[in-house]
Enzyme design. Sequence first.
Site, short mmCIF file in Angstrom:
data_model
loop_
_atom_site.label_atom_id
_atom_site.label_comp_id
_atom_site.label_asym_id
_atom_site.label_seq_id
_atom_site.Cartn_x
_atom_site.Cartn_y
_atom_site.Cartn_z
NE ARG A 129 -91.38 111.56 0.94
CZ ARG A 129 -91.32 110.76 2.00
NH1 ARG A 129 -90.17 110.18 2.31
NH2 ARG A 129 -92.38 110.53 2.74
CE LYS A 151 -93.97 116.91 -21.76
NZ LYS A 151 -94.78 117.06 -22.98
CD GLU A 193 -91.92 112.01 -31.36
OE1 GLU A 193 -91.71 113.24 -31.41
OE2 GLU A 193 -92.78 111.50 -30.61
CE LYS A 234 -87.94 116.43 -25.33
NZ LYS A 234 -88.72 115.21 -25.32
CD GLU A 244 -96.30 120.38 -22.61
OE1 GLU A 244 -95.48 119.51 -22.94
OE2 GLU A 244 -97.52 120.24 -22.63
NE ARG A 248 -90.97 119.05 -22.53
CZ ARG A 248 -90.26 118.30 -21.71
NH1 ARG A 248 -89.71 118.84 -20.63
NH2 ARG A 248 -90.09 117.01 -21.94
CG ASN A 252 -97.06 118.38 -26.49
OD1 ASN A 252 -96.08 117.70 -26.23
ND2 ASN A 252 -97.72 119.07 -25.58
CG HIS A 255 -97.20 114.13 -29.37
ND1 HIS A 255 -96.34 114.70 -30.28
CD2 HIS A 255 -96.48 113.20 -28.71
CE1 HIS A 255 -95.15 114.15 -30.15
NE2 HIS A 255 -95.20 113.23 -29.21
CG HIS A 259 -101.50 111.19 -27.28
ND1 HIS A 259 -101.20 111.98 -26.20
CD2 HIS A 259 -100.30 110.72 -27.73
CE1 HIS A 259 -99.89 111.99 -26.01
NE2 HIS A 259 -99.32 111.25 -26.92
CG HIS A 273 -95.70 107.57 -29.38
ND1 HIS A 273 -96.80 108.32 -29.05
CD2 HIS A 273 -94.64 108.41 -29.29
CE1 HIS A 273 -96.42 109.56 -28.75
NE2 HIS A 273 -95.13 109.64 -28.90
N1 GLY Z 1 -92.24 114.59 -26.27
C1 GLY Z 1 -92.63 115.90 -25.98
C2 GLY Z 1 -91.89 116.51 -24.86
O1 GLY Z 1 -90.96 115.93 -24.33
O2 GLY Z 1 -92.24 117.59 -24.47
#
Ligand code: GLY
Length: 334
Positions: A129, A151, A193, A234, A244, A248, A252, A255, A259, A273
């Site tokens: 947990r 994330k 990025e 960030k 998010e 946040r 993206n 992305h 994706h 990526h």
């Molecule tokens: N890579 C996007 C984020 O961490 O929100």
Amino acid sequence: MTDTALSPTETVHVDLGDRAYDVQIGRGLIDQAGARITALFGRRRMAIVTDDTVAGLHLARLQAALAQAGIQAEALVLPAGEATKSWDRLGQTVEWLLAQRIERKDLVIAFGGGVIGDLVGFAAAILRRGVRFVQIPTTLLAQVDSSVGGKTGINSPQGKNLIGAFHQPALVLADIDVLDTLTPRDFRAGYGEVAKYGLLGDDRFFEWLEGNAAGLASDPARRAQAVRHSVAMKAGIVQRDETEQGERALLNLGHTFGHVLESATGYSDRLLHGEGVAIGCTRPLTSSARMGLCSRGDPRGSRRISRHGPADAHRRHSRRPARRSGADRPDGAG
Ligand code: GLY
């Protein structure tokens, strides 16, 4: 190694209350990992999860650095590549960590790029947990983005990063020297990025990148500055919107299309990526310009990033696009 023997680092603090942590950025940090981790957490049981590329290049050094601090850490070595973000590899990792008798007070070390960081962070989130973990990112992409912010997750046949958890690391050690061993293609993919942060409303950083991108691969000072600035941006966003709910989603950018392209290429080496993100940045910008929403913008600059990466980025003189018009929708972005 004593604290005084540690090389200077730049530290970005991610201020999330009882989940706060530092991102230490500097040179030679892998060789000092034992001293740096035990300085914060004391001597405790640790287990490393990495991939076969990183293991071949750096694992012995990390284990030696931990041994210097009195820690014998075993390592699980997984196949490199996006396909490793799967239920099977997650199960394998969790079972292995249980077999290593990793308890809640212990530490799991994610040693690799974004795939390893995401997978191992998720394993740490569900093991007993929730067990603390340390990110030691070994790619530019992981240092500027995926190792920070909590994330974690794996991919589903239905889409990328659709299974996961927010689980913040306890520490991030970004050793910029390790980037020397990246292939030019991997370095360029990570630059997708970095450039993303310049497109998210930081004119000065975007302009700095235009003048300095070509030197990032070879100049440790500029490289450290790019990593530090990206991580600081960030951290600010994550502090304001950890899970998010709004802001946040800006991270993206690139992305959503990225994706789709990654899925279409089977999460394989055909498209990394960061390459997907770089290409993905150009699509919403082009559409925004066409719709008249990109009032100051010139999407050509972004297209050049995706085609050529930092080696050519310094030749750009286009103006950056308007602040939020190109941001993608919030999704399970990486
Ligand atoms: N890579 C996007 C984020 O961490 O929100």
